[in-house]
Scaffold this active site. Structure first.
Site, PDB file in Angstrom:
ATOM      1  N   ASP A   1       0.786  -1.299   0.073  1.00  0.00           N
ATOM      2  CA  ASP A   1       0.064  -0.071  -0.193  1.00  0.00           C
ATOM      3  C   ASP A   1       0.765   1.443   0.059  1.00  0.00           C
ATOM      4  O   ASP A   1       2.158   1.169   0.665  1.00  0.00           O
ATOM      5  CB  ASP A   1      -0.823   0.163   1.707  1.00  0.00           C
TER       6      ASP A   1
ATOM      7  N   ARG B   1      -0.567   8.985  -9.756  1.00  0.00           N
ATOM      8  CA  ARG B   1      -0.447   7.942  -9.494  1.00  0.00           C
ATOM      9  C   ARG B   1       0.080   6.557 -10.011  1.00  0.00           C
ATOM     10  O   ARG B   1       0.311   5.400  -9.340  1.00  0.00           O
ATOM     11  CB  ARG B   1      -2.044   7.262  -8.475  1.00  0.00           C
TER      12      ARG B   1
ATOM     13  N   ASN C   1     -10.911  -2.983  -6.351  1.00  0.00           N
ATOM     14  CA  ASN C   1     -10.082  -1.878  -7.124  1.00  0.00           C
ATOM     15  C   ASN C   1     -10.983  -1.213  -8.454  1.00  0.00           C
ATOM     16  O   ASN C   1     -10.011  -0.029  -8.849  1.00  0.00           O
ATOM     17  CB  ASN C   1      -8.436  -2.257  -7.273  1.00  0.00           C
TER      18      ASN C   1
ATOM     19  N   ASN D   1       1.319   3.352  -2.571  1.00  0.00           N
ATOM     20  CA  ASN D   1       2.238   4.201  -4.129  1.00  0.00           C
ATOM     21  C   ASN D   1       1.582   5.587  -4.545  1.00  0.00           C
ATOM     22  O   ASN D   1       2.366   6.402  -4.667  1.00  0.00           O
ATOM     23  CB  ASN D   1       1.709   2.874  -5.372  1.00  0.00           C
ATOM     24  N   GLY D   2      -0.295   5.576  -4.201  1.00  0.00           N
ATOM     25  CA  GLY D   2      -0.765   6.895  -4.559  1.00  0.00           C
ATOM     26  C   GLY D   2      -0.175   8.238  -3.702  1.00  0.00           C
ATOM     27  O   GLY D   2       0.283   9.298  -4.451  1.00  0.00           O
TER      28      GLY D   2
HETATM   29  C1  FPP Z   1      -1.761  -0.241  -3.049  1.00  0.00           C
HETATM   30  O1  FPP Z   1      -1.486   1.852  -3.742  1.00  0.00           O
HETATM   31  C2  FPP Z   1      -1.744  -0.135  -4.045  1.00  0.00           C
HETATM   32  C3  FPP Z   1      -1.829  -1.015  -5.008  1.00  0.00           C
HETATM   33  C4  FPP Z   1      -3.605  -0.514  -5.591  1.00  0.00           C
HETATM   34  C5  FPP Z   1      -1.745  -1.565  -6.082  1.00  0.00           C
HETATM   35  C6  FPP Z   1      -0.058  -2.274  -6.297  1.00  0.00           C
HETATM   36  C7  FPP Z   1       0.293  -2.833  -7.455  1.00  0.00           C
HETATM   37  C8  FPP Z   1       1.359  -2.374  -7.004  1.00  0.00           C
HETATM   38  C9  FPP Z   1       2.735  -2.740  -6.430  1.00  0.00           C
HETATM   39  C10 FPP Z   1       2.160  -2.320  -8.999  1.00  0.00           C
HETATM   40  C11 FPP Z   1       3.040  -3.500  -9.436  1.00  0.00           C
HETATM   41  C12 FPP Z   1       2.869  -4.676  -8.910  1.00  0.00           C
HETATM   42  C13 FPP Z   1       3.438  -5.798  -9.778  1.00  0.00           C
HETATM   43  C14 FPP Z   1       2.739  -7.180  -9.499  1.00  0.00           C
HETATM   44  C15 FPP Z   1       4.126  -5.389 -10.811  1.00  0.00           C
HETATM   45  P1  FPP Z   1      -2.179   2.804  -3.714  1.00  0.00           P
HETATM   46  O2  FPP Z   1      -2.567   2.914  -5.265  1.00  0.00           O
HETATM   47  O3  FPP Z   1      -3.826   2.206  -2.686  1.00  0.00           O
HETATM   48  O4  FPP Z   1      -1.793   3.968  -2.673  1.00  0.00           O
HETATM   49  P2  FPP Z   1      -2.115   5.499  -1.085  1.00  0.00           P
HETATM   50  O5  FPP Z   1      -3.154   4.106  -0.080  1.00  0.00           O
HETATM   51  O6  FPP Z   1      -1.278   5.648  -1.246  1.00  0.00           O
HETATM   52  O7  FPP Z   1      -3.605   5.745  -2.437  1.00  0.00           O
END
Ligand code: FPP
Length: 248
Positions: A24, A37, A72, A26-27
């Site tokens: 968790d 994002r 998602n 990335n955003g």
């Molecule tokens: C959560 O961060 C992450 C995801 C919903 C996607 C996970 C995907 C990856 C790590 C990319 C690549 C994966 C593979 C297997 C190639 P969020 O977007 O919810 O972050 P936030 O809570 O900060 O908004």
């Protein structure tokens, strides 16, 4: 590898057998840098490479990564499309490395909901690595713990109807073992350790059945900033915990 083996604080003979990770943040990582994002997810994919490499180096038997939940699908189409594109490019670019490093790829989730391109990349990679017997890498995509349990129960009901489970259809034949065998993770050890990055203290519908006795570790680090050193320090922390499985 050598530096890992001489780390006196980790007992590599007592590693968890299965580590599951909720990736968790990335955003938030992107927002902090005024990036979009999708750029955060791109950096997150680099962390996936690093963590898979580390787990392979330390000979972890099973690593399960939560890449995309059933919830998602409700994100904006642009973000969903970008994630799907990222999954298929990731699989295509990593397929050779997974094969050569004896890593077997497996997918957990509603694979038939994924775009054809992603399904093909997943099936190609699973096929190319199916003979590997080193680390098992599970990618949970379009995965939800509740829907996994519903699917298991439906499959059991179908078998009962066909007389495949117990000709007398006795409710006594429904056991924990039977449900476990009908999950996506059938035949695998349950996670010993569940890691969640970026600070939220929740499970988010991940492996609901399988984490009954997992040790949970939440770190504030955002997934794109997570690295090998932090994973190793979590493993040290895990080794200092006493697991009692409900007993004294
Ligand atoms: C959560 O961060 C992450 C995801 C919903 C996607 C996970 C995907 C990856 C790590 C990319 C690549 C994966 C593979 C297997 C190639 P969020 O977007 O919810 O972050 P936030 O809570 O900060 O908004």
């Amino acid at each position: 590898m050598i530096s890992l083996l001489i780390d006196p604080e980790i007992d590599f003979t007592r590693l968890p057998r299965h580590v599951a990770i909720i990736m968790d943040g990335n955003g938030r990582w992107a927002k902090k840098r005024l990036l979009n994002r999708v750029q955060g997810h791109g950096k997150g994919a680099d962390t996936v490479r690093t963590i898979v490499r580390t787990c392979h180096e330390i000979k972890l038997p099973i690593l399960t990564l939560y890449a995309f939940s059933t919830e998602n699908w409700c994100r904006p189409k642009k973000e969903v499309d970008a994630l799907m594109m990222l999954f298929s490019t990731f699989l295509k670019s990593e397929q050779g490395k997974l094969k050569n490093n004896n890593i077997r790829l497996n997918a957990l989730g509603q694979i038939d909901r994924l775009p054809q391109k992603v399904q093909k990349a997943l099936h190609d990679t699973m096929d190319a690595t199916k003979e590997n017997n080193g680390m098992l890498l599970n990618i949970a995509v379009s995965y939800g713990g509740r829907s996994e349990i519903v699917r298991a129960v439906k499959n059991i009901a179908l078998k009962v109807k066909k007389g495949l489970i117990d000709p007398e259809s006795s409710p006594e034949s429904i056991t924990e073992q039977l449900i476990t065998e009908h999950l996506y993770t059938s035949g695998m050890d349950d996670p010993d350790l569940l890691i969640r990055t970026s600070g939220e203290k929740r499970i988010s519908n991940f492996l609901l059945w399988q984490i009954a006795y997992s040790e949970i570790f939440v770190t504030d680090t955002l997934w794109p900033d997570f690295n090998k050193d932090e994973l190793l320090s979590i493993l040290k922390n895990y080794q200092n915990r006493e697991r009692r499985f409900g007993k004294l």
